[in-house]
Design an enzyme around this catalytic site. Structure first.
Site, PDB file in Angstrom:
ATOM      1  N   GLU A 117      26.626  74.783  58.574  1.00 50.72           N
ATOM      2  CA  GLU A 117      27.570  75.099  59.630  1.00 50.72           C
ATOM      3  C   GLU A 117      26.994  75.899  60.799  1.00 50.72           C
ATOM      4  OE1 GLU A 117      30.724  73.934  59.725  1.00 50.72           O
ATOM      5  OE2 GLU A 117      30.171  72.819  57.918  1.00 50.72           O
ATOM      6  N   SER A 390      59.822  31.789  50.087  1.00 47.09           N
ATOM      7  CA  SER A 390      60.381  31.136  51.272  1.00 47.09           C
ATOM      8  C   SER A 390      60.689  32.079  52.421  1.00 47.09           C
ATOM      9  CB  SER A 390      61.650  30.370  50.896  1.00 47.09           C
ATOM     10  OG  SER A 390      61.308  29.190  50.220  1.00 47.09           O
TER      11      SER A 390
END
Length: 761
Positions: A117, A390
């Site tokens: 960091e 469908s």
């Protein structure tokens, strides 16, 4: 273990590092020895951001504050759309924090964080000028002041003292407080405070808690590899926690390797120790706290959206003191849960998903992904897929009307079975399947009928021919344009539902039709604010017109016939307003659907059994109280029960009148169907009575067949009796072989392998 850097910046650093000898370990500089000219310069930069004129005023205004509420893990609350009724709370822990002295943290673990960091931590004045410059530049251009290069001191200040707002003012305060703390505390004090307050994921605040959450050990026993992992995960636990998936594992390995290599470069780890530092093989099993029950699925979707769309970090979400207002309507949500519970009573292993979307907006107003999120995290509405049946026919109708050559008046042979070369499957197990046979439910013959009646009665033979005319690629394209996001296979059988789709996608696709062809992106978060008013977000709908209004008007007109007198008639008899929809059932009852809408709300209901795979145990047949499950049984009843409550008090709005697009197109010349009845006449209407739904007016340029139609049977004058819970009209299903390689997509709720025999209804 891979040592490939994760980013270009990491790659450049690694390349540079390989060309030089390891540096001697940096030593912490004594506290109190500060570069005051540089400190004054940085202070002036902070003053500029704050708009303060003098150093004295700034230091008078900006004092080292007491830790804010965020440092004690303030819970975020999720509300229903009314902004008052609580849905759940988001918190990874309940104050899960245990501080330790820096001396308890092994030196190699400390250095892993510094290498990851802030490698200049022991030399800098608490801030990174280059990182601040990037943040300022992004903010000036209109972005958020979150970019780049915060030092360990800045991260400590941001997490412990400041709110999570993304403004230049907060950045200015961060600089001044960081400078002040760097002058008041030693580097060891700052590093200890940082390690004890940073969020590591898994509900862990502080390195001691994180060590136990990931490795089940005291921090003093962490290895260099384990320290490198913890230094990786703080970037974003959801991106690096191995329990979340393979991609997280790969990111964690790459980032950990980069950190360990950096430690060697800095002289903080010997090459020999680096070679021994392999990625940890095991982690503690962890399950985060969950909102139980059906609302837990909505809370998880909210968390996902806050992370992916709103770009909040895990820490922001879990401890940011956020007040999150969702799009979920409390009345509709309760109605969905009750409708599903009532209709599934007495059944076992049936999975139902329901999603309800506001047309033209995308707000998800109800969502049912399962009975209990705490027991089954997979969401039936947004993650599971099942064959569409469908419900996909409407996309073929869209494609056909878009062609410019087909209109609602066109008639097609409705005999059963019919045989089409396009549906042939040489590997078929029966003579019919090898010859491309398509059947209607119970082989019912409908004679020559138009597309309105074919839609109302879900006539497979008509729609198989229609998909040949329109083209399966255009059918798939229409589905994708409407809102279907799963991978689609454009084979001729796709009109009969071979593709596997998600409930949320079908709800959104049908909402596109309800919105006259305008598609919206579904969303779950309406607004977010923080208790300290530092964060404020309001969702903006994302919409796009994808279909012409006239085409949609005709499609919706045909879909209204489904509800008025077709396979979805159960809904039409019980809903006191115009509605449109479509049933759907896959072959052998592996999935069943009813998707429908009124102009202001679209809802999809899909269901499957077991794990959804295509095996006999998952066929929804002989279900107690229902028999064979089709779209016209449980799904349409759940949809109707829910929509009756959801539309209470809602204005009754009519759909647009049909436009009859392509009314001047030449009549379609369909060849005589091949079937197993040599005496059949494909141009003759059957004795089936006409429906009471008005047909479109004939066009002089496209006359109806000259064969006289039978006299319609008058409707009874007495009121229709209320149907019993048993199916009022069976749902059509067929068996169609899918050519190898063109099967529908698989998934949690559907089959769809290459040898599947999907049906339709």
């Amino acid at each position: 273990m891979s040592s490939t850097p994760r980013t270009r910046a990491e790659a450049r650093r690694t390349t540079k590092a390989s060309s030089r000898q390891p540096r001697q370990p940096r030593q912490p500089r004594p506290s109190g020895r500060r570069s005051w000219p540089r400190r004054i310069l940085y202070t002036l930069l902070a003053l500029f951001l704050l708009g303060v004129a003098t150093v004295g005023v700034a230091y008078a205004l900006i004092d080292t504050p007491k830790p804010n509420d965020l440092a004690t893990a303030q819970t975020s609350i999720v509300y229903f759309a009314d902004g008052k009724t609580e849905m759940g709370r988001i918190s990874d822990s309940e104050g899960n924090r245990e501080s330790v002295e820096l001396s308890q943290v092994p030196l190699h673990v400390q250095r892993a964080f510094v290498a990851a960091e802030d490698r200049d931590f022991y030399q800098n004045n608490g801030i990174s000028p280059t990182g601040i410059a990037r943040a300022v530049w992004v903010a000036i251009k209109g972005g958020e002041a979150t970019q780049g290069g915060s030092t360990i001191t800045q991260q400590y200040v941001k997490n412990y003292f400041l709110t999570q707002d993304r403004t230049l003012t907060r950045k200015g305060k961060e600089i001044l407080i960081s400078l002040k703390i760097d002058g008041q505390q030693s580097k060891d004090e700052i590093l200890a405070n940082y390690l004890n307050t940073i969020y590591y994921g898994r509900g862990a605040y502080g390195i001691q808690t994180a060590s136990k959450a990931y490795f089940g050990k005291d921090v003093s026993k962490l290895t260099p590899a384990e320290g490198a992992f913890l230094a990786s995960v703080i970037r974003g636990p959801s991106l690096y926690d191995p329990r979340l998936g393979d991609s997280q594992v790969e990111r964690a390995k790459s980032r950990s390797a980069y950190i360990l290599d950096a430690m060697v470069t800095e002289g903080w780890l010997s090459p020999e120790d680096r070679a021994k530092a392999t990625f940890p093989e095991s982690f503690v099993k962890y399950s985060p706290p969950k909102v139980s029950g059906p609302n837990g699925y909505a809370v998880q979707l909210v968390k996902d959206e806050l992370s992916q769309k709103v770009k909040l970090s895990d820490s922001d979400i879990s401890r940011g003191g956020l007040r999150i207002v969702t799009t979920i309507d409390v009345k509709k949500q309760k109605a969905a849960q009750e409708a599903i519970a009532d209709r599934l009573e007495g059944t076992k292993n049936l999975n139902v998903g329901l999603a309800s979307v506001k047309p033209g907006d995308g707000a998800v107003e109800a969502l049912y992904g399962g009975a209990d999120f705490a027991k089954r995290e997979r969401n039936t509405a947004t993650q599971d897929t099942m064959q569409a049946g469908s419900t996909f026919k409407v996309f073929a109708l869209i494609a056909a009307l878009q062609s410019g050559e087909i209109n609602l008046r066109n008639t097609f042979p409705g005999q059963s079975p019919q045989f089409f070369e396009e549906f042939e499957n040489p590997a078929g197990k029966t003579e019919f399947s090898r010859r491309g046979g398509v059947n209607n439910y119970n082989d019912e013959d409908f004679g020559r009928i138009n597309l309105i009646r074919a839609t109302a009665n879900s006539v497979n033979t008509v729609y198989a021919r229609l998909n040949i005319e329109a083209g399966p690629k255009k059918t798939s394209a229409a589905a994708a344009a409407a809102g279907v996001t799963t991978k689609l296979s454009p084979n001729y059988a796709n009109v009969l539902g071979t593709d596997s789709v998600k409930v949320i996608d079908m709800a959104n696709a049908y909402a596109t039709l309800a919105a006259k062809g305008v598609r919206a992106t579904p969303y779950y978060v309406k607004s977010v604010t923080s208790v300290d008013e530092s964060f404020d977000y309001t969702a903006k709908p994302v919409t796009k017109r994808v279909f012409e209004e006239d085409v949609v008007a005709d499609v919706v007109y045909a879909m209204q016939a489904v509800v008025d007198e077709g396979s979805g008639e159960y809904a039409g008899r019980r809903l006191d307003r115009p509605a449109a929809g479509k049933t759907g059932t896959s072959s052998d009852q592996y999935s069943a659907w009813f998707d429908g809408f009124v102009p202001q709300l679209a809802t999809a209901v899909g269901m499957f059994e077991g794990d959804g795979s295509q095996k006999e145990a998952n066929q929804m047949k002989d279900v107690p109280g229902w028999g064979n499950i089709t779209g016209g049984t449980i799904p349409v009843r759940i949809w109707t029960d829910y929509m009756r409550v959801a539309t209470e008090g809602m204005e009754v709005v009519k759909f647009p009148e049909p436009a009859y697009v392509n009314r001047d197109a030449a009549p379609k010349q369909t060849q005589r169907p091949e079937n197993n009845n040599d005496d059949s006449d494909s141009n003759e209407e059957t004795s089936r009575p006409e429906t009471s739904r008005p047909e479109p007016e004939p066009s002089t340029s496209t006359p109806e067949p000259t064969t006289p139609s039978p006299t319609p049977t008058p409707e009874p004058t007495t009121p229709k009796p209320t149907p019993t819970p048993e199916p009022s009209q069976p749902e059509p299903t067929i068996t169609i072989p899918v050519p190898p390689g063109n099967g529908g997509g698989g998934g949690g709720g559907g089959g769809g392998n290459n040898d599947a025999t999907p049906g339709s209804g």
